[in-house]
Design a protein around this motif. Sequence first.
Motif, PDB file in Angstrom:
ATOM      1  N   LEU A 197       0.844  -1.210   0.009  1.00 44.80           N
ATOM      2  CA  LEU A 197      -0.025  -0.059  -0.020  1.00 44.80           C
ATOM      3  C   LEU A 197       0.849   1.097  -0.140  1.00 44.80           C
ATOM      4  CD1 LEU A 197      -2.741  -0.878   2.597  1.00 44.80           C
ATOM      5  CD2 LEU A 197      -3.153  -0.616   0.247  1.00 44.80           C
ATOM      6  N   ARG A 198       0.328   2.398  -0.560  1.00 46.49           N
ATOM      7  CA  ARG A 198       0.916   3.647  -0.299  1.00 46.49           C
ATOM      8  C   ARG A 198       0.229   4.734   0.298  1.00 46.49           C
ATOM      9  NH1 ARG A 198       2.509   8.053  -5.009  1.00 46.49           N
ATOM     10  NH2 ARG A 198       4.765   8.606  -4.262  1.00 46.49           N
ATOM     11  N   LEU A 199       0.682   4.929   1.331  1.00 53.65           N
ATOM     12  CA  LEU A 199      -0.151   6.470   1.989  1.00 53.65           C
ATOM     13  C   LEU A 199       0.481   7.482   1.377  1.00 53.65           C
ATOM     14  CD1 LEU A 199      -0.248   4.874   5.657  1.00 53.65           C
ATOM     15  CD2 LEU A 199      -1.671   4.537   3.624  1.00 53.65           C
ATOM     16  N   LYS A 238      -2.893  -0.566  21.525  1.00 54.65           N
ATOM     17  CA  LYS A 238      -1.430  -0.174  21.964  1.00 54.65           C
ATOM     18  C   LYS A 238      -1.146   1.160  21.651  1.00 54.65           C
ATOM     19  CE  LYS A 238       0.362  -4.692  19.942  1.00 54.65           C
ATOM     20  NZ  LYS A 238       1.369  -5.168  18.999  1.00 54.65           N
ATOM     21  N   GLN A 239      -0.192   1.655  22.177  1.00 58.38           N
ATOM     22  CA  GLN A 239       0.229   3.239  22.268  1.00 58.38           C
ATOM     23  C   GLN A 239       0.409   3.409  20.660  1.00 58.38           C
ATOM     24  OE1 GLN A 239       3.168   3.861  25.139  1.00 58.38           O
ATOM     25  NE2 GLN A 239       1.668   4.373  26.466  1.00 58.38           N
ATOM     26  N   ARG A 240       0.369   4.888  20.088  1.00 61.36           N
ATOM     27  CA  ARG A 240       0.793   5.332  19.116  1.00 61.36           C
ATOM     28  C   ARG A 240       2.308   5.267  19.045  1.00 61.36           C
ATOM     29  NH1 ARG A 240      -1.961  10.617  16.814  1.00 61.36           N
ATOM     30  NH2 ARG A 240      -3.691   9.431  17.598  1.00 61.36           N
ATOM     31  N   GLU A 241       2.682   4.745  18.006  1.00 63.75           N
ATOM     32  CA  GLU A 241       4.172   4.623  17.802  1.00 63.75           C
ATOM     33  C   GLU A 241       4.696   5.340  16.460  1.00 63.75           C
ATOM     34  OE1 GLU A 241       6.149   0.647  17.125  1.00 63.75           O
ATOM     35  OE2 GLU A 241       4.206   0.193  15.658  1.00 63.75           O
ATOM     36  N   LEU A 242       5.918   5.872  16.420  1.00 69.48           N
ATOM     37  CA  LEU A 242       6.697   6.321  15.240  1.00 69.48           C
ATOM     38  C   LEU A 242       7.033   5.330  14.386  1.00 69.48           C
ATOM     39  CD1 LEU A 242       7.594   8.856  13.831  1.00 69.48           C
ATOM     40  CD2 LEU A 242      10.034   8.548  14.852  1.00 69.48           C
ATOM     41  N   VAL A 243       6.645   5.436  12.961  1.00 71.84           N
ATOM     42  CA  VAL A 243       6.844   4.436  12.082  1.00 71.84           C
ATOM     43  C   VAL A 243       8.059   4.917  11.198  1.00 71.84           C
ATOM     44  CG1 VAL A 243       6.137   3.139  10.015  1.00 71.84           C
ATOM     45  CG2 VAL A 243       4.482   3.547  11.966  1.00 71.84           C
ATOM     46  N   ALA A 244       7.801   6.080  10.797  1.00 75.32           N
ATOM     47  CA  ALA A 244       8.895   6.545   9.820  1.00 75.32           C
ATOM     48  C   ALA A 244       9.038   8.032   9.918  1.00 75.32           C
ATOM     49  CB  ALA A 244       8.627   6.110   8.201  1.00 75.32           C
ATOM     50  N   LEU A 245      10.353   8.582   9.849  1.00 74.13           N
ATOM     51  CA  LEU A 245      10.476  10.117   9.898  1.00 74.13           C
ATOM     52  C   LEU A 245      11.309  10.652   8.858  1.00 74.13           C
ATOM     53  CD1 LEU A 245      10.012  12.664  11.684  1.00 74.13           C
ATOM     54  CD2 LEU A 245      12.297  12.104  12.829  1.00 74.13           C
ATOM     55  N   GLY A 249      13.381  -1.953   5.753  1.00 71.10           N
ATOM     56  CA  GLY A 249      13.684  -2.789   4.638  1.00 71.10           C
ATOM     57  C   GLY A 249      12.252  -3.028   4.168  1.00 71.10           C
ATOM     58  N   ARG A 250      11.175  -2.856   4.681  1.00 74.28           N
ATOM     59  CA  ARG A 250       9.936  -3.033   4.054  1.00 74.28           C
ATOM     60  C   ARG A 250       9.337  -1.744   3.642  1.00 74.28           C
ATOM     61  NH1 ARG A 250       5.896  -5.184   6.719  1.00 74.28           N
ATOM     62  NH2 ARG A 250       6.757  -4.553   8.844  1.00 74.28           N
ATOM     63  N   PHE A 251       9.426  -0.542   4.706  1.00 68.18           N
ATOM     64  CA  PHE A 251       8.790   0.657   4.286  1.00 68.18           C
ATOM     65  C   PHE A 251       9.696   1.760   3.832  1.00 68.18           C
ATOM     66  CE2 PHE A 251       4.989   0.059   7.580  1.00 68.18           C
ATOM     67  CZ  PHE A 251       4.609  -1.103   7.060  1.00 68.18           C
ATOM     68  N   THR A 252       9.025   2.755   2.875  1.00 68.55           N
ATOM     69  CA  THR A 252       9.975   3.753   2.493  1.00 68.55           C
ATOM     70  C   THR A 252       9.202   4.966   2.609  1.00 68.55           C
ATOM     71  OG1 THR A 252      11.115   2.406   0.907  1.00 68.55           O
ATOM     72  CG2 THR A 252      11.182   4.674   0.614  1.00 68.55           C
ATOM     73  N   ILE A 253       9.731   5.969   3.360  1.00 64.68           N
ATOM     74  CA  ILE A 253       9.236   7.301   3.589  1.00 64.68           C
ATOM     75  C   ILE A 253       9.740   8.203   2.643  1.00 64.68           C
ATOM     76  CG2 ILE A 253      10.726   8.189   5.330  1.00 64.68           C
ATOM     77  CD1 ILE A 253       8.305   9.602   6.772  1.00 64.68           C
ATOM     78  N   SER A 254       9.085   9.072   1.927  1.00 67.22           N
ATOM     79  CA  SER A 254       9.475  10.027   0.953  1.00 67.22           C
ATOM     80  C   SER A 254       8.671  11.469   0.920  1.00 67.22           C
ATOM     81  CB  SER A 254       9.606   9.601  -0.314  1.00 67.22           C
ATOM     82  OG  SER A 254       8.246   9.253  -0.850  1.00 67.22           O
ATOM     83  N   ARG A 255       9.108  12.195   0.428  1.00 67.14           N
ATOM     84  CA  ARG A 255       8.256  13.595   0.557  1.00 67.14           C
ATOM     85  C   ARG A 255       8.588  14.472  -0.855  1.00 67.14           C
ATOM     86  NH1 ARG A 255      10.726  16.944   5.418  1.00 67.14           N
ATOM     87  NH2 ARG A 255       9.581  18.637   4.355  1.00 67.14           N
ATOM     88  N   ASP A 256       7.641  15.005  -1.405  1.00 65.02           N
ATOM     89  CA  ASP A 256       7.524  16.005  -2.363  1.00 65.02           C
ATOM     90  C   ASP A 256       7.317  17.627  -1.771  1.00 65.02           C
ATOM     91  OD1 ASP A 256       7.066  17.652  -4.576  1.00 65.02           O
ATOM     92  OD2 ASP A 256       6.123  16.040  -5.863  1.00 65.02           O
ATOM     93  N   THR A 274       3.588  17.471   0.631  1.00 63.48           N
ATOM     94  CA  THR A 274       3.186  15.927   0.685  1.00 63.48           C
ATOM     95  C   THR A 274       4.209  15.001   1.045  1.00 63.48           C
ATOM     96  OG1 THR A 274       1.579  16.194  -0.997  1.00 63.48           O
ATOM     97  CG2 THR A 274       1.808  14.241  -0.447  1.00 63.48           C
ATOM     98  N   VAL A 275       3.607  14.092   2.102  1.00 60.38           N
ATOM     99  CA  VAL A 275       4.483  12.973   2.523  1.00 60.38           C
ATOM    100  C   VAL A 275       4.162  11.651   2.287  1.00 60.38           C
ATOM    101  CG1 VAL A 275       3.870  12.906   4.971  1.00 60.38           C
ATOM    102  CG2 VAL A 275       5.881  12.065   4.319  1.00 60.38           C
ATOM    103  N   TYR A 276       4.817  10.727   1.485  1.00 55.88           N
ATOM    104  CA  TYR A 276       4.401   9.381   1.291  1.00 55.88           C
ATOM    105  C   TYR A 276       4.975   8.287   2.256  1.00 55.88           C
ATOM    106  CZ  TYR A 276       3.755  12.116  -2.838  1.00 55.88           C
ATOM    107  OH  TYR A 276       3.118  13.052  -3.722  1.00 55.88           O
ATOM    108  N   LEU A 277       4.357   7.383   2.315  1.00 54.84           N
ATOM    109  CA  LEU A 277       4.982   5.929   3.212  1.00 54.84           C
ATOM    110  C   LEU A 277       4.459   4.756   1.990  1.00 54.84           C
ATOM    111  CD1 LEU A 277       6.142   4.879   5.677  1.00 54.84           C
ATOM    112  CD2 LEU A 277       3.935   4.329   6.375  1.00 54.84           C
ATOM    113  N   GLN A 278       5.502   4.236   1.345  1.00 55.99           N
ATOM    114  CA  GLN A 278       5.360   3.250   0.695  1.00 55.99           C
ATOM    115  C   GLN A 278       5.406   1.694   1.413  1.00 55.99           C
ATOM    116  OE1 GLN A 278       4.772   2.486  -2.828  1.00 55.99           O
ATOM    117  NE2 GLN A 278       4.406   0.588  -2.209  1.00 55.99           N
ATOM    118  N   MET A 279       4.671   0.972   1.666  1.00 56.54           N
ATOM    119  CA  MET A 279       4.673  -0.248   2.663  1.00 56.54           C
ATOM    120  C   MET A 279       4.452  -1.334   1.722  1.00 56.54           C
ATOM    121  SD  MET A 279       2.165   1.254   5.344  1.00 56.54           S
ATOM    122  CE  MET A 279       0.684   1.208   4.322  1.00 56.54           C
ATOM    123  N   ASN A 280       5.626  -2.279   1.670  1.00 57.46           N
ATOM    124  CA  ASN A 280       5.781  -3.470   1.120  1.00 57.46           C
ATOM    125  C   ASN A 280       5.767  -4.595   1.990  1.00 57.46           C
ATOM    126  OD1 ASN A 280       5.869  -2.098  -1.457  1.00 57.46           O
ATOM    127  ND2 ASN A 280       8.039  -1.817  -1.253  1.00 57.46           N
TER     128      ASN A 280
END
Length: 118
Positions: free
Chosen positions: A17-19, A42-49, A64-71, A76-82
Motif C-alpha cells: 500500500l502507499r499512503l 496499543k500506544q501510538r508509535e513512530l513508524v518513519a520520519l 527494509g519494507r517501508f519507505t518514507i519520501s516527500r515532495d 506531501t509525504v508518502y509511505l510506501q509499505m511493502n
Amino acid sequence: VQLQASGGGLVLAGGSLRLSCAASGRIFGINDMGWYRQAPGKQRELVALIIGGGGTNYVDSVKGRFTISRDNAKNTVYLQMNSLKPEDTAVYYCNAFILSSSGRGNYWGQGTLVTVSS
C-alpha cells in the motif's frame, strides 16, 4: 493548516500500500514529516520520519519494507509499505512540523486505516 491522509485499505499479507499525506494552507515551510501508527490496545508509535534535508529514520519492525519520501513542491509525504504483515494493521497518522501564517506548529492528519489479513 490541514493534513489530509489517504491510501489506507485492506490488503493481504505480503501485499503493498502507499499512503499519502498532503498539507494545505498558508505554508511557508515544513521541517520534519512523519508517519505514526496506533494498533488496537496499543500506544501510538513512530513508524518513519523524514527531516527537511531528506534524512530518514524507521522503527526496526519496518526497516527494509517501508519507505518514507516527500515532495516539497506539493507539501506531501508518502509511505510506501511493502511486504505487509498482519502486525502492521493499525490506524496510520501523518505528522508534520510546519511554519505557516499562524506561526510554528505540530500538525496531525486524520488517520487512515490499514488492515492486513493473513
